[in-house]
Motif scaffolding. Structure first.
Motif, PDB file in Angstrom:
ATOM      1  N   SER A 145     -33.554 -39.852 -42.541  1.00  0.00           N
ATOM      2  CA  SER A 145     -34.864 -39.662 -41.919  1.00  0.00           C
ATOM      3  C   SER A 145     -35.340 -40.898 -41.173  1.00  0.00           C
ATOM      4  O   SER A 145     -36.311 -40.820 -40.406  1.00  0.00           O
ATOM      5  CB  SER A 145     -35.900 -39.266 -42.986  1.00  0.00           C
ATOM      6  N   CYS A 146     -34.690 -42.046 -41.411  1.00  0.00           N
ATOM      7  CA  CYS A 146     -35.028 -43.250 -40.636  1.00  0.00           C
ATOM      8  C   CYS A 146     -34.635 -43.110 -39.175  1.00  0.00           C
ATOM      9  O   CYS A 146     -35.123 -43.865 -38.328  1.00  0.00           O
ATOM     10  CB  CYS A 146     -34.328 -44.475 -41.231  1.00  0.00           C
ATOM     11  N   GLU A 147     -33.734 -42.182 -38.884  1.00  0.00           N
ATOM     12  CA  GLU A 147     -33.245 -41.991 -37.524  1.00  0.00           C
ATOM     13  C   GLU A 147     -33.809 -40.695 -36.958  1.00  0.00           C
ATOM     14  O   GLU A 147     -33.436 -39.606 -37.380  1.00  0.00           O
ATOM     15  CB  GLU A 147     -31.717 -41.962 -37.508  1.00  0.00           C
ATOM     16  N   ARG A 148     -34.711 -40.816 -36.002  1.00  0.00           N
ATOM     17  CA  ARG A 148     -35.356 -39.630 -35.436  1.00  0.00           C
ATOM     18  C   ARG A 148     -34.356 -38.629 -34.843  1.00  0.00           C
ATOM     19  O   ARG A 148     -34.509 -37.408 -35.041  1.00  0.00           O
ATOM     20  CB  ARG A 148     -36.371 -40.057 -34.371  1.00  0.00           C
ATOM     21  N   PRO A 149     -33.318 -39.062 -34.125  1.00  0.00           N
ATOM     22  CA  PRO A 149     -32.378 -38.067 -33.580  1.00  0.00           C
ATOM     23  C   PRO A 149     -31.702 -37.233 -34.664  1.00  0.00           C
ATOM     24  O   PRO A 149     -31.412 -36.052 -34.451  1.00  0.00           O
ATOM     25  CB  PRO A 149     -31.359 -38.928 -32.817  1.00  0.00           C
ATOM     26  N   PHE A 187     -42.877 -33.375 -15.624  1.00  0.00           N
ATOM     27  CA  PHE A 187     -43.840 -34.463 -15.846  1.00  0.00           C
ATOM     28  C   PHE A 187     -45.226 -33.846 -15.935  1.00  0.00           C
ATOM     29  O   PHE A 187     -45.484 -32.791 -15.342  1.00  0.00           O
ATOM     30  CB  PHE A 187     -43.772 -35.473 -14.692  1.00  0.00           C
ATOM     31  N   PRO A 188     -46.144 -34.523 -16.661  1.00  0.00           N
ATOM     32  CA  PRO A 188     -45.935 -35.753 -17.430  1.00  0.00           C
ATOM     33  C   PRO A 188     -44.999 -35.533 -18.612  1.00  0.00           C
ATOM     34  O   PRO A 188     -44.779 -34.401 -19.047  1.00  0.00           O
ATOM     35  CB  PRO A 188     -47.339 -36.139 -17.878  1.00  0.00           C
ATOM     36  N   ALA A 189     -44.469 -36.661 -19.102  1.00  0.00           N
ATOM     37  CA  ALA A 189     -43.540 -36.632 -20.215  1.00  0.00           C
ATOM     38  C   ALA A 189     -43.916 -37.730 -21.202  1.00  0.00           C
ATOM     39  O   ALA A 189     -44.694 -38.637 -20.882  1.00  0.00           O
ATOM     40  CB  ALA A 189     -42.102 -36.821 -19.719  1.00  0.00           C
ATOM     41  N   VAL A 190     -43.378 -37.646 -22.399  1.00  0.00           N
ATOM     42  CA  VAL A 190     -43.607 -38.653 -23.434  1.00  0.00           C
ATOM     43  C   VAL A 190     -42.259 -39.249 -23.815  1.00  0.00           C
ATOM     44  O   VAL A 190     -41.308 -38.519 -24.109  1.00  0.00           O
ATOM     45  CB  VAL A 190     -44.282 -38.049 -24.682  1.00  0.00           C
ATOM     46  N   VAL A 191     -42.165 -40.577 -23.783  1.00  0.00           N
ATOM     47  CA  VAL A 191     -40.953 -41.265 -24.206  1.00  0.00           C
ATOM     48  C   VAL A 191     -41.195 -41.881 -25.582  1.00  0.00           C
ATOM     49  O   VAL A 191     -42.279 -42.374 -25.882  1.00  0.00           O
ATOM     50  CB  VAL A 191     -40.535 -42.355 -23.188  1.00  0.00           C
ATOM     51  N   LYS A 192     -40.163 -41.835 -26.408  1.00  0.00           N
ATOM     52  CA  LYS A 192     -40.242 -42.380 -27.762  1.00  0.00           C
ATOM     53  C   LYS A 192     -39.024 -43.262 -27.978  1.00  0.00           C
ATOM     54  O   LYS A 192     -37.887 -42.785 -27.957  1.00  0.00           O
ATOM     55  CB  LYS A 192     -40.282 -41.248 -28.799  1.00  0.00           C
ATOM     56  N   ILE A 193     -39.263 -44.545 -28.184  1.00  0.00           N
ATOM     57  CA  ILE A 193     -38.180 -45.511 -28.323  1.00  0.00           C
ATOM     58  C   ILE A 193     -37.746 -45.594 -29.777  1.00  0.00           C
ATOM     59  O   ILE A 193     -38.573 -45.754 -30.679  1.00  0.00           O
ATOM     60  CB  ILE A 193     -38.622 -46.900 -27.826  1.00  0.00           C
ATOM     61  N   GLY A 194     -36.439 -45.525 -29.998  1.00  0.00           N
ATOM     62  CA  GLY A 194     -35.912 -45.664 -31.345  1.00  0.00           C
ATOM     63  C   GLY A 194     -36.533 -44.640 -32.280  1.00  0.00           C
ATOM     64  O   GLY A 194     -36.752 -43.490 -31.929  1.00  0.00           O
ATOM     65  N   SER A 195     -36.820 -45.081 -33.480  1.00  0.00           N
ATOM     66  CA  SER A 195     -37.445 -44.193 -34.466  1.00  0.00           C
ATOM     67  C   SER A 195     -38.946 -44.443 -34.506  1.00  0.00           C
ATOM     68  O   SER A 195     -39.539 -44.707 -35.558  1.00  0.00           O
ATOM     69  CB  SER A 195     -36.809 -44.396 -35.846  1.00  0.00           C
ATOM     70  N   ALA A 198     -46.077 -42.979 -35.912  1.00  0.00           N
ATOM     71  CA  ALA A 198     -47.484 -43.384 -36.079  1.00  0.00           C
ATOM     72  C   ALA A 198     -48.072 -43.969 -34.800  1.00  0.00           C
ATOM     73  O   ALA A 198     -48.899 -44.873 -34.842  1.00  0.00           O
ATOM     74  CB  ALA A 198     -47.610 -44.378 -37.228  1.00  0.00           C
ATOM     75  N   GLY A 199     -47.639 -43.459 -33.657  1.00  0.00           N
ATOM     76  CA  GLY A 199     -48.203 -43.912 -32.381  1.00  0.00           C
ATOM     77  C   GLY A 199     -47.503 -45.100 -31.768  1.00  0.00           C
ATOM     78  O   GLY A 199     -47.706 -45.406 -30.593  1.00  0.00           O
ATOM     79  N   ALA A 200     -46.679 -45.813 -32.536  1.00  0.00           N
ATOM     80  CA  ALA A 200     -45.984 -46.990 -32.018  1.00  0.00           C
ATOM     81  C   ALA A 200     -44.711 -46.572 -31.292  1.00  0.00           C
ATOM     82  O   ALA A 200     -44.036 -45.632 -31.675  1.00  0.00           O
ATOM     83  CB  ALA A 200     -45.641 -47.939 -33.153  1.00  0.00           C
ATOM     84  N   GLY A 201     -44.383 -47.308 -30.216  1.00  0.00           N
ATOM     85  CA  GLY A 201     -43.147 -47.056 -29.491  1.00  0.00           C
ATOM     86  C   GLY A 201     -43.156 -45.812 -28.636  1.00  0.00           C
ATOM     87  O   GLY A 201     -42.099 -45.308 -28.256  1.00  0.00           O
ATOM     88  N   LYS A 202     -44.351 -45.295 -28.305  1.00  0.00           N
ATOM     89  CA  LYS A 202     -44.473 -44.070 -27.515  1.00  0.00           C
ATOM     90  C   LYS A 202     -45.302 -44.338 -26.268  1.00  0.00           C
ATOM     91  O   LYS A 202     -46.255 -45.116 -26.292  1.00  0.00           O
ATOM     92  CB  LYS A 202     -45.135 -42.959 -28.339  1.00  0.00           C
ATOM     93  N   MET A 203     -44.945 -43.661 -25.181  1.00  0.00           N
ATOM     94  CA  MET A 203     -45.640 -43.888 -23.917  1.00  0.00           C
ATOM     95  C   MET A 203     -45.653 -42.596 -23.101  1.00  0.00           C
ATOM     96  O   MET A 203     -44.664 -41.859 -23.067  1.00  0.00           O
ATOM     97  CB  MET A 203     -44.925 -45.005 -23.137  1.00  0.00           C
ATOM     98  N   LYS A 204     -46.791 -42.346 -22.466  1.00  0.00           N
ATOM     99  CA  LYS A 204     -46.917 -41.185 -21.581  1.00  0.00           C
ATOM    100  C   LYS A 204     -46.493 -41.591 -20.175  1.00  0.00           C
ATOM    101  O   LYS A 204     -46.980 -42.588 -19.629  1.00  0.00           O
ATOM    102  CB  LYS A 204     -48.363 -40.680 -21.585  1.00  0.00           C
ATOM    103  N   HIS A 225     -32.070 -46.398 -28.644  1.00  0.00           N
ATOM    104  CA  HIS A 225     -31.990 -45.104 -27.979  1.00  0.00           C
ATOM    105  C   HIS A 225     -33.403 -44.655 -27.605  1.00  0.00           C
ATOM    106  O   HIS A 225     -34.389 -45.315 -27.942  1.00  0.00           O
ATOM    107  CB  HIS A 225     -31.323 -44.077 -28.895  1.00  0.00           C
ATOM    108  N   CYS A 226     -33.475 -43.527 -26.937  1.00  0.00           N
ATOM    109  CA  CYS A 226     -34.774 -43.035 -26.467  1.00  0.00           C
ATOM    110  C   CYS A 226     -34.763 -41.518 -26.451  1.00  0.00           C
ATOM    111  O   CYS A 226     -33.745 -40.887 -26.171  1.00  0.00           O
ATOM    112  CB  CYS A 226     -35.038 -43.586 -25.059  1.00  0.00           C
ATOM    113  N   LEU A 227     -35.920 -40.941 -26.783  1.00  0.00           N
ATOM    114  CA  LEU A 227     -36.132 -39.501 -26.680  1.00  0.00           C
ATOM    115  C   LEU A 227     -37.245 -39.236 -25.687  1.00  0.00           C
ATOM    116  O   LEU A 227     -38.245 -39.960 -25.647  1.00  0.00           O
ATOM    117  CB  LEU A 227     -36.493 -38.903 -28.040  1.00  0.00           C
ATOM    118  N   VAL A 228     -37.068 -38.211 -24.869  1.00  0.00           N
ATOM    119  CA  VAL A 228     -38.084 -37.829 -23.888  1.00  0.00           C
ATOM    120  C   VAL A 228     -38.412 -36.354 -24.097  1.00  0.00           C
ATOM    121  O   VAL A 228     -37.512 -35.529 -24.273  1.00  0.00           O
ATOM    122  CB  VAL A 228     -37.599 -38.043 -22.439  1.00  0.00           C
TER     123      VAL A 228
END
Length: 319
Positions: A145-149, A187-195, A198-204, A225-228
């Motif tokens: 569960s530490c790894e979002r993918p 678009f718009p899209a949301v990017v999520k870096i790594g795992s 709680a709002g951290a590592g995410k950008m619209k 890695h990154c998820l979009v």
């Protein structure tokens, strides 16, 4: 929550000799007092339960198999107890509860996330895995569960089995590095870096120009890695909680206008848990060999009212 593991009754007064306590290690440094919550609890065989509560950053783990039996001998060094918890019993501690102790846990309850933007406790978790300690949820599931993918891959598997109408997971694009970030969807899209959590590592991201700028930033993190996923205008968020056979549902509405509803001001209400949401939780409870505690997080789209499953969290997030 753990009371089902215990008899809740003290050992009989005429017992021949006091039984050795079973040690429960609770990894939660930010809330609750598990020492008080489980005071007086015993196992079904009458053994008393000794609770030690601390955080990931305040422990070290060492273990070996050099005993003549070949079994794993594990030692957990606790440098500081949780601020909210009472001092553990049976160690001869002063009232401050700040004395360092060494213990051999029999069982582990994880209630804080292992990896955060400020600290990565996976080395400690790996030590507990090496010792093959029983836990809620299982330590194997907590590591995955530490790894979002890995979590999203399980959700997509459930969607294929149950169908998108029954188990609607938000569409996603995975890239292993900035070089593979070739996003050409909506678009718009949301990017999520790594795992990120709680709002951290995410950008619209509003358009492909911003995505190009973000790609240059991701390039500075070659190991991430990154998820979009498509940005969904939120009417409300849903959190479906399952603990054993018990269900609860919560609805959260943002008041601040922040698109990250878990970081701005919002109002959360407990609502009746529908059968549809129970189906989500039941399906998710089969992930990683079985989850005893979990939450399913979803978003309700503004206007259409459509629900999309965003993620599943294990024991550490299911508060």
């Amino acid at each position: 929550m753990l009371r089902s593991l215990f008899s809740g009754q003290a050992a009989p007064l005429n017992a021949a000799a006091p039984k050795k306590p079973a040690t429960l290690l609770v990894l939660q440094g930010d809330a609750y007092d598990w020492v008080s919550l489980l005071r007086g609890a015993t196992l079904r065989d009458g053994r008393p339960v000794r609770v030690v509560q601390t955080g990931w950053e305040d422990v070290d783990v060492h273990a070996d198999t050099y005993s003549c039996t070949g079994s794993v001998q594990v030692q957990v060094e606790v440098y500081r107890f949780a601020k909210t918890a009472s001092p553990p019993e049976g160690f001869g501690l002063e009232a401050s509860g700040r004395t360092r102790v060494t213990l051999q846990p029999d069982f582990v309850l994880v209630r804080n996330e292992v990896a955060t933007p400020a600290f990565d406790g996976r080395s400690r978790l790996n030590g507990l895995l090496f010792a093959d300690l029983p836990a809620v949820n299982s330590l194997q599931s907590i590591l995955l569960s530490c790894e979002r993918p890995a979590v999203q891959g399980q959700l997509l598997k459930l969607q294929r089995q149950l169908g998108a109408e029954v188990f609607p997971v938000v569409p996603q694009h995975f890239c292993s590095s900035s070089r593979s970030l070739m996003y050409g969807y909506t678009f718009p899209a949301v990017v999520k870096i790594g795992s990120a959590h709680a709002g951290a590592g995410k950008m619209k991201i509003t358009d492909h120009h911003q995505m190009s700028d973000f790609r240059s930033v991701l390039q500075m993190m070659p190991d991430e890695h990154c998820l979009v996923e498509p940005f969904i205008e939120s009417q409300a968020d849903l959190r479906i909680q399952k603990i054993g056979s018990n269900y609860r549902a919560f609805r959260r509405v943002s008041l601040s206008g922040d698109w990250k509803t878990n970081t701005g001001t919002s109002i959360m209400d407990e609502i009746e848990c529908s059968q549809r949401w129970k189906t989500w939780a039941d399906a998710a409870s089969e992930m990683f060999g079985g989850l005893d505690i979990l939450t399913v997080d979803a978003i309700v789209e503004e206007g259409s009212g459509k629900e999309f499953i965003l993620e599943v969290n294990g024991t550490s997030y299911s508060k």
